[in-house]
Motif scaffolding. Structure first.
Motif, PDB file in Angstrom:
ATOM      1  N   ALA A  29       0.696  -1.224   0.082  1.00  0.00           N
ATOM      2  CA  ALA A  29      -0.187   0.185  -0.082  1.00  0.00           C
ATOM      3  C   ALA A  29       0.883   1.378   0.142  1.00  0.00           C
ATOM      4  O   ALA A  29       0.321   2.083  -0.551  1.00  0.00           O
ATOM      5  N   LEU A  30       2.054   1.200   0.529  1.00  0.00           N
ATOM      6  CA  LEU A  30       2.825   2.523   0.782  1.00  0.00           C
ATOM      7  C   LEU A  30       3.802   2.596  -0.356  1.00  0.00           C
ATOM      8  O   LEU A  30       4.263   3.977  -0.511  1.00  0.00           O
ATOM      9  N   GLU A  31       4.499   1.613  -0.793  1.00  0.00           N
ATOM     10  CA  GLU A  31       5.714   1.776  -1.654  1.00  0.00           C
ATOM     11  C   GLU A  31       5.457   1.853  -3.160  1.00  0.00           C
ATOM     12  O   GLU A  31       4.472   0.876  -3.684  1.00  0.00           O
ATOM     13  N   GLU A  32       5.756   2.927  -3.668  1.00  0.00           N
ATOM     14  CA  GLU A  32       5.651   3.011  -5.300  1.00  0.00           C
ATOM     15  C   GLU A  32       5.893   1.874  -6.108  1.00  0.00           C
ATOM     16  O   GLU A  32       5.088   1.623  -6.904  1.00  0.00           O
ATOM     17  N   ALA A  33       7.069   1.125  -5.689  1.00  0.00           N
ATOM     18  CA  ALA A  33       7.654   0.283  -6.495  1.00  0.00           C
ATOM     19  C   ALA A  33       6.357  -1.149  -6.603  1.00  0.00           C
ATOM     20  O   ALA A  33       6.540  -2.068  -7.268  1.00  0.00           O
ATOM     21  N   PHE A  34       5.417  -1.061  -5.633  1.00  0.00           N
ATOM     22  CA  PHE A  34       4.444  -2.010  -5.700  1.00  0.00           C
ATOM     23  C   PHE A  34       3.069  -1.586  -6.242  1.00  0.00           C
ATOM     24  O   PHE A  34       2.109  -2.304  -5.918  1.00  0.00           O
ATOM     25  N   ASP A  36       1.829  -1.618  -9.279  1.00  0.00           N
ATOM     26  CA  ASP A  36       0.822  -2.376 -10.027  1.00  0.00           C
ATOM     27  C   ASP A  36       0.282  -3.481  -9.488  1.00  0.00           C
ATOM     28  O   ASP A  36      -0.916  -4.090  -9.817  1.00  0.00           O
ATOM     29  N   LEU A  37       1.001  -3.931  -8.502  1.00  0.00           N
ATOM     30  CA  LEU A  37       0.430  -5.051  -7.637  1.00  0.00           C
ATOM     31  C   LEU A  37      -0.706  -4.559  -6.865  1.00  0.00           C
ATOM     32  O   LEU A  37      -1.876  -5.292  -6.622  1.00  0.00           O
ATOM     33  N   ARG A  38      -0.482  -3.602  -6.297  1.00  0.00           N
ATOM     34  CA  ARG A  38      -1.580  -2.979  -5.428  1.00  0.00           C
ATOM     35  C   ARG A  38      -2.852  -2.789  -6.366  1.00  0.00           C
ATOM     36  O   ARG A  38      -3.863  -2.865  -5.684  1.00  0.00           O
ATOM     37  N   ALA A  39      -2.752  -2.494  -7.477  1.00  0.00           N
ATOM     38  CA  ALA A  39      -3.958  -2.174  -8.284  1.00  0.00           C
ATOM     39  C   ALA A  39      -4.910  -3.243  -8.479  1.00  0.00           C
ATOM     40  O   ALA A  39      -5.824  -3.297  -8.997  1.00  0.00           O
ATOM     41  N   LEU A  40      -4.149  -4.278  -8.368  1.00  0.00           N
ATOM     42  CA  LEU A  40      -4.715  -5.593  -8.517  1.00  0.00           C
ATOM     43  C   LEU A  40      -5.884  -5.805  -7.397  1.00  0.00           C
ATOM     44  O   LEU A  40      -6.664  -6.837  -7.707  1.00  0.00           O
ATOM     45  N   HIS A  41      -5.664  -5.362  -6.294  1.00  0.00           N
ATOM     46  CA  HIS A  41      -6.339  -5.477  -5.074  1.00  0.00           C
ATOM     47  C   HIS A  41      -7.608  -4.477  -4.979  1.00  0.00           C
ATOM     48  O   HIS A  41      -7.438  -3.439  -5.401  1.00  0.00           O
ATOM     49  N   SER A  42      -8.713  -4.875  -4.147  1.00  0.00           N
ATOM     50  CA  SER A  42      -9.527  -3.828  -3.780  1.00  0.00           C
ATOM     51  C   SER A  42      -8.971  -2.809  -3.003  1.00  0.00           C
ATOM     52  O   SER A  42      -7.999  -2.864  -2.471  1.00  0.00           O
ATOM     53  N   GLU A  43      -9.887  -1.656  -2.906  1.00  0.00           N
ATOM     54  CA  GLU A  43      -9.408  -0.399  -2.286  1.00  0.00           C
ATOM     55  C   GLU A  43      -9.138  -1.041  -0.910  1.00  0.00           C
ATOM     56  O   GLU A  43      -8.228  -0.541  -0.114  1.00  0.00           O
ATOM     57  N   ASP A  44      -9.932  -1.799  -0.113  1.00  0.00           N
ATOM     58  CA  ASP A  44      -9.910  -2.282   1.407  1.00  0.00           C
ATOM     59  C   ASP A  44      -9.266  -3.473   1.193  1.00  0.00           C
ATOM     60  O   ASP A  44      -9.608  -4.496   0.693  1.00  0.00           O
ATOM     61  N   LEU A  45      -7.864  -3.571   1.914  1.00  0.00           N
ATOM     62  CA  LEU A  45      -7.033  -4.583   1.871  1.00  0.00           C
ATOM     63  C   LEU A  45      -7.353  -5.774   3.132  1.00  0.00           C
ATOM     64  O   LEU A  45      -6.812  -6.711   3.148  1.00  0.00           O
ATOM     65  N   SER A  46      -8.465  -5.374   4.030  1.00  0.00           N
ATOM     66  CA  SER A  46      -8.589  -6.414   4.953  1.00  0.00           C
ATOM     67  C   SER A  46      -8.921  -7.891   4.615  1.00  0.00           C
ATOM     68  O   SER A  46      -8.644  -8.549   5.294  1.00  0.00           O
ATOM     69  N   ASN A  47      -9.760  -7.937   3.552  1.00  0.00           N
ATOM     70  CA  ASN A  47     -10.198  -9.138   3.228  1.00  0.00           C
ATOM     71  C   ASN A  47      -8.944  -9.980   2.774  1.00  0.00           C
ATOM     72  O   ASN A  47      -8.699 -11.217   3.038  1.00  0.00           O
ATOM     73  N   LEU A  80      -7.238 -16.601 -11.541  1.00  0.00           N
ATOM     74  CA  LEU A  80      -7.261 -16.389 -13.235  1.00  0.00           C
ATOM     75  C   LEU A  80      -7.812 -15.200 -13.589  1.00  0.00           C
ATOM     76  O   LEU A  80      -7.479 -14.565 -14.680  1.00  0.00           O
ATOM     77  N   PRO A  81      -8.788 -14.681 -12.957  1.00  0.00           N
ATOM     78  CA  PRO A  81      -9.494 -13.336 -13.448  1.00  0.00           C
ATOM     79  C   PRO A  81      -8.475 -12.077 -13.356  1.00  0.00           C
ATOM     80  O   PRO A  81      -8.591 -11.034 -14.004  1.00  0.00           O
ATOM     81  N   PHE A  82      -7.487 -12.438 -12.783  1.00  0.00           N
ATOM     82  CA  PHE A  82      -6.472 -11.295 -12.790  1.00  0.00           C
ATOM     83  C   PHE A  82      -5.103 -11.280 -13.388  1.00  0.00           C
ATOM     84  O   PHE A  82      -4.599 -12.569 -13.680  1.00  0.00           O
ATOM     85  N   LYS A  83      -4.547 -10.232 -14.196  1.00  0.00           N
ATOM     86  CA  LYS A  83      -3.368 -10.559 -15.147  1.00  0.00           C
ATOM     87  C   LYS A  83      -2.371 -10.676 -14.348  1.00  0.00           C
ATOM     88  O   LYS A  83      -1.932  -9.796 -13.625  1.00  0.00           O
TER      89      LYS A  83
END
Length: 129
Positions: A29-34, A36-47, A80-83
């Motif tokens: 959530a915090l690092e710019e380097a990640f 694209d990975l973050r973008a694959l997840h929903s806004e709320d990461l708790s689940n 599979l739904p995620f690139k």
């Protein structure tokens, strides 16, 4: 199975596993380097946090707490739904490797985890590059 059970116990059980997963998602959530990975997840990461904690518990030899709650992991099918190409795999691994280091997991144990994570993350790829 005994090696994986020992791995779960060796890293510190549920408390250390929770610390590792929380650090992983905090970094994501915090690092710019990640990003694209973050973008694959929903806004709320708790689940996502909860499911990864449950899954990793059994995966590294601790209690199987994922399957009773969510059924068989079907890890690849659920993703599979995620690139997932090389970039996404590499960001996931870099984030997890950094979390392992940040959590102070012994380097020998960390190397075992890193190898297992690499094999699984590479298997999860569903894009050629």
């Amino acid at each position: 199975m005994s090696d994986r059970k020992n791995l779960y116990e060796t890293i510190g059980g549920a408390a250390k596993l929770e610390e590792l997963v929380d650090r992983f998602y905090d970094l994501m959530a915090l690092e710019e380097a990640f990003k694209d990975l973050r973008a694959l997840h929903s806004e709320d990461l708790s689940n996502s946090r909860d499911k990864l904690k449950l899954f990793l518990s059994g995966w590294i030899g601790g209690p199987d707490v994922y399957s009773p709650k969510h059924g068989h992991p079907m890890l690849r099918a659920r993703h599979l739904p995620f690139k997932i190409g090389l970039k996404e795999r590499n960001q996931w691994l870099a984030c997890m490797y950094r979390a392992i280091e940040d959590c102070g997991i012994d380097s020998q144990i960390g190397a075992q985890l890193e190898e297992s994570f690499f094999n699984t993350a590479d298997w999860m790829r569903n894009q050629p590059n």
